[in-house]
Design a protein around this motif. Structure first.
Motif, PDB file in Angstrom:
ATOM      1  N   THR A 191      -4.713 -27.453   7.970  1.00 50.39           N
ATOM      2  CA  THR A 191      -3.775 -28.062   7.034  1.00 50.39           C
ATOM      3  C   THR A 191      -3.727 -27.262   5.738  1.00 50.39           C
ATOM      4  OG1 THR A 191      -4.062 -30.294   7.928  1.00 50.39           O
ATOM      5  CG2 THR A 191      -3.295 -30.124   5.654  1.00 50.39           C
ATOM      6  N   ALA A 192      -2.529 -26.847   5.357  1.00 46.51           N
ATOM      7  CA  ALA A 192      -2.357 -26.016   4.167  1.00 46.51           C
ATOM      8  C   ALA A 192      -0.871 -25.736   3.972  1.00 46.51           C
ATOM      9  CB  ALA A 192      -3.113 -24.697   4.311  1.00 46.51           C
ATOM     10  N   VAL A 193      -0.559 -25.154   2.831  1.00 45.54           N
ATOM     11  CA  VAL A 193       0.754 -24.543   2.641  1.00 45.54           C
ATOM     12  C   VAL A 193       0.645 -23.108   3.129  1.00 45.54           C
ATOM     13  CG1 VAL A 193       2.533 -23.881   1.002  1.00 45.54           C
ATOM     14  CG2 VAL A 193       1.286 -26.035   0.680  1.00 45.54           C
ATOM     15  N   TYR A 194       1.565 -22.722   3.995  1.00 45.41           N
ATOM     16  CA  TYR A 194       1.547 -21.388   4.581  1.00 45.41           C
ATOM     17  C   TYR A 194       2.628 -20.535   3.913  1.00 45.41           C
ATOM     18  CZ  TYR A 194      -1.732 -22.721   8.188  1.00 45.41           C
ATOM     19  OH  TYR A 194      -2.866 -23.120   8.855  1.00 45.41           O
ATOM     20  N   TYR A 195       2.223 -19.331   3.519  1.00 45.46           N
ATOM     21  CA  TYR A 195       3.106 -18.402   2.829  1.00 45.46           C
ATOM     22  C   TYR A 195       3.246 -17.108   3.628  1.00 45.46           C
ATOM     23  CZ  TYR A 195       2.031 -21.310  -1.264  1.00 45.46           C
ATOM     24  OH  TYR A 195       1.863 -22.349  -2.144  1.00 45.46           O
ATOM     25  N   CYS A 196       4.451 -16.574   3.685  1.00 48.38           N
ATOM     26  CA  CYS A 196       4.587 -15.219   4.213  1.00 48.38           C
ATOM     27  C   CYS A 196       4.735 -14.259   3.032  1.00 48.38           C
ATOM     28  CB  CYS A 196       5.752 -15.089   5.179  1.00 48.38           C
ATOM     29  SG  CYS A 196       7.381 -15.124   4.438  1.00 48.38           S
ATOM     30  N   ALA A 197       4.404 -13.022   3.275  1.00 44.15           N
ATOM     31  CA  ALA A 197       4.405 -12.021   2.219  1.00 44.15           C
ATOM     32  C   ALA A 197       4.784 -10.665   2.795  1.00 44.15           C
ATOM     33  CB  ALA A 197       3.028 -11.953   1.566  1.00 44.15           C
ATOM     34  N   ALA A 198       5.407  -9.847   1.959  1.00 43.59           N
ATOM     35  CA  ALA A 198       5.845  -8.514   2.354  1.00 43.59           C
ATOM     36  C   ALA A 198       5.127  -7.454   1.532  1.00 43.59           C
ATOM     37  CB  ALA A 198       7.353  -8.379   2.166  1.00 43.59           C
ATOM     38  N   ASP A 199       4.592  -6.463   2.237  1.00 39.18           N
ATOM     39  CA  ASP A 199       3.956  -5.308   1.606  1.00 39.18           C
ATOM     40  C   ASP A 199       4.905  -4.136   1.823  1.00 39.18           C
ATOM     41  OD1 ASP A 199       0.622  -3.797   1.938  1.00 39.18           O
ATOM     42  OD2 ASP A 199       2.299  -3.391   0.581  1.00 39.18           O
ATOM     43  N   LEU A 200       5.713  -3.852   0.790  1.00 32.56           N
ATOM     44  CA  LEU A 200       6.835  -2.945   0.963  1.00 32.56           C
ATOM     45  C   LEU A 200       6.400  -1.512   1.252  1.00 32.56           C
ATOM     46  CD1 LEU A 200       9.287  -4.155  -1.821  1.00 32.56           C
ATOM     47  CD2 LEU A 200       8.889  -5.068   0.469  1.00 32.56           C
ATOM     48  N   ASP A 201       7.147  -0.899   2.159  1.00 38.49           N
ATOM     49  CA  ASP A 201       6.959   0.515   2.475  1.00 38.49           C
ATOM     50  C   ASP A 201       5.533   0.849   2.865  1.00 38.49           C
ATOM     51  OD1 ASP A 201       9.243   1.167  -0.189  1.00 38.49           O
ATOM     52  OD2 ASP A 201       9.661   1.192   1.962  1.00 38.49           O
ATOM     53  N   ARG A 202       4.951  -0.036   3.597  1.00 43.26           N
ATOM     54  CA  ARG A 202       3.579   0.193   4.068  1.00 43.26           C
ATOM     55  C   ARG A 202       3.508  -0.126   5.553  1.00 43.26           C
ATOM     56  NH1 ARG A 202      -0.877   1.301   1.424  1.00 43.26           N
ATOM     57  NH2 ARG A 202       0.101   0.732  -0.551  1.00 43.26           N
ATOM     58  N   TYR A 203       2.849   0.756   6.315  1.00 43.87           N
ATOM     59  CA  TYR A 203       2.776   0.554   7.760  1.00 43.87           C
ATOM     60  C   TYR A 203       1.915  -0.654   8.106  1.00 43.87           C
ATOM     61  CZ  TYR A 203       1.356   1.060  12.575  1.00 43.87           C
ATOM     62  OH  TYR A 203       1.080   0.791  13.891  1.00 43.87           O
ATOM     63  N   LYS A 204       0.689  -0.658   7.579  1.00 45.50           N
ATOM     64  CA  LYS A 204      -0.267  -1.691   7.959  1.00 45.50           C
ATOM     65  C   LYS A 204      -0.610  -2.553   6.771  1.00 45.50           C
ATOM     66  CE  LYS A 204      -4.867  -2.258   9.959  1.00 45.50           C
ATOM     67  NZ  LYS A 204      -6.070  -1.555  10.462  1.00 45.50           N
ATOM     68  N   GLY A 205      -0.588  -3.868   6.961  1.00 41.65           N
ATOM     69  CA  GLY A 205      -0.866  -4.782   5.872  1.00 41.65           C
ATOM     70  C   GLY A 205      -2.342  -4.907   5.572  1.00 41.65           C
ATOM     71  N   THR A 206      -2.618  -5.457   4.418  1.00 37.84           N
ATOM     72  CA  THR A 206      -3.982  -5.692   3.970  1.00 37.84           C
ATOM     73  C   THR A 206      -4.319  -7.172   4.093  1.00 37.84           C
ATOM     74  OG1 THR A 206      -5.450  -5.600   2.056  1.00 37.84           O
ATOM     75  CG2 THR A 206      -3.123  -5.896   1.611  1.00 37.84           C
ATOM     76  N   ILE A 207      -5.597  -7.489   4.075  1.00 36.54           N
ATOM     77  CA  ILE A 207      -6.013  -8.892   4.085  1.00 36.54           C
ATOM     78  C   ILE A 207      -6.051  -9.461   2.665  1.00 36.54           C
ATOM     79  CG2 ILE A 207      -7.373  -8.513   6.174  1.00 36.54           C
ATOM     80  CD1 ILE A 207      -9.885  -8.697   4.428  1.00 36.54           C
ATOM     81  N   LEU A 208      -5.800  -8.622   1.673  1.00 40.83           N
ATOM     82  CA  LEU A 208      -5.853  -9.049   0.275  1.00 40.83           C
ATOM     83  C   LEU A 208      -4.475  -9.491  -0.203  1.00 40.83           C
ATOM     84  CD1 LEU A 208      -8.058  -6.194  -1.203  1.00 40.83           C
ATOM     85  CD2 LEU A 208      -8.783  -8.461  -0.449  1.00 40.83           C
ATOM     86  N   ALA A 209      -4.408 -10.684  -0.774  1.00 43.81           N
ATOM     87  CA  ALA A 209      -3.135 -11.194  -1.276  1.00 43.81           C
ATOM     88  C   ALA A 209      -2.551 -10.283  -2.351  1.00 43.81           C
ATOM     89  CB  ALA A 209      -3.326 -12.608  -1.817  1.00 43.81           C
ATOM     90  N   SER A 210      -3.411  -9.656  -3.120  1.00 43.29           N
ATOM     91  CA  SER A 210      -2.941  -8.800  -4.214  1.00 43.29           C
ATOM     92  C   SER A 210      -2.205  -7.567  -3.712  1.00 43.29           C
ATOM     93  CB  SER A 210      -4.129  -8.368  -5.080  1.00 43.29           C
ATOM     94  OG  SER A 210      -5.078  -7.666  -4.297  1.00 43.29           O
ATOM     95  N   GLY A 211      -2.314  -7.287  -2.425  1.00 40.84           N
ATOM     96  CA  GLY A 211      -1.658  -6.108  -1.873  1.00 40.84           C
ATOM     97  C   GLY A 211      -0.207  -6.314  -1.500  1.00 40.84           C
ATOM     98  N   TYR A 212       0.299  -7.516  -1.630  1.00 39.61           N
ATOM     99  CA  TYR A 212       1.661  -7.837  -1.218  1.00 39.61           C
ATOM    100  C   TYR A 212       2.591  -7.931  -2.413  1.00 39.61           C
ATOM    101  CZ  TYR A 212      -0.231  -8.486   3.396  1.00 39.61           C
ATOM    102  OH  TYR A 212      -0.842  -8.256   4.605  1.00 39.61           O
ATOM    103  N   ASP A 213       3.838  -7.525  -2.178  1.00 40.10           N
ATOM    104  CA  ASP A 213       4.801  -7.390  -3.258  1.00 40.10           C
ATOM    105  C   ASP A 213       5.705  -8.609  -3.420  1.00 40.10           C
ATOM    106  OD1 ASP A 213       4.781  -4.330  -1.774  1.00 40.10           O
ATOM    107  OD2 ASP A 213       4.290  -4.470  -3.910  1.00 40.10           O
ATOM    108  N   TYR A 214       6.036  -9.248  -2.330  1.00 41.26           N
ATOM    109  CA  TYR A 214       6.933 -10.400  -2.380  1.00 41.26           C
ATOM    110  C   TYR A 214       6.344 -11.534  -1.540  1.00 41.26           C
ATOM    111  CZ  TYR A 214      10.586  -7.584  -4.543  1.00 41.26           C
ATOM    112  OH  TYR A 214      11.289  -6.800  -5.409  1.00 41.26           O
ATOM    113  N   TRP A 215       6.638 -12.747  -2.004  1.00 37.95           N
ATOM    114  CA  TRP A 215       6.117 -13.948  -1.360  1.00 37.95           C
ATOM    115  C   TRP A 215       7.234 -14.961  -1.146  1.00 37.95           C
ATOM    116  CZ3 TRP A 215       0.953 -14.698  -0.046  1.00 37.95           C
ATOM    117  CH2 TRP A 215       0.079 -13.693  -0.465  1.00 37.95           C
TER     118      TRP A 215
END
Length: 125
Positions: free
Chosen positions: A91-115
């Motif tokens: 149970t939670a609020v689920y957010y998607c995020a985009a890490d622009l111009d990057r092949y592989k995403g990070t597990i760190l929220a700070s690595g994403y550009d848009y939410w």
């Protein structure tokens, strides 16, 4: 302007399934890694899953591994999170995020550009 819009959240009983969707507008996101995070009341936002821009690489939090599946359809500018065997701990609020111009995403929220704005998932026992 880039916008991410989540949908598919709701109330489900323990053991049930939900599929979340996140559609990106204002940009063709086929060059972006995408991620899902969640935040429960009183807790910090935590990593759930990430997928590379071509869908070839995925990564999951240990707590969801084997139950959740992240996927994407670049033709539809949409990323999905299939959630099975849900428990109240999900149970939670689920957010998607985009890490622009990057092949592989990070597990760190700070690595994403848009939410996105988030979608509520509630699992009853």
């Amino acid at each position: 302007q880039v916008q991410l819009i989540e949908s598919g959240g709701g109330l489900v009983q323990a053991g049930g399934s939900l599929r979340l969707s996140c559609t990106c507008s204002g940009r063709t996101f086929s060059n972006d890694a995408m991620g899902w995070f969640r935040q429960a009341p009183g807790k910090e936002r935590e990593f759930v899953a990430t997928i590379s821009w071509n869908g070839g690489t995925t990564d999951y939090a240990d707590s969801v591994k084997g139950r959740f599946t992240i996927s994407r359809d670049n033709a539809k500018n949409t990323v999905y999170l299939q959630m099975n065997s849900l428990t109240p701990a999900d149970t939670a609020v689920y957010y998607c995020a985009a890490d622009l111009d990057r092949y592989k995403g990070t597990i760190l929220a700070s690595g994403y550009d848009y939410w996105g704005q988030g979608t509520q998932v509630t699992v009853s026992s």
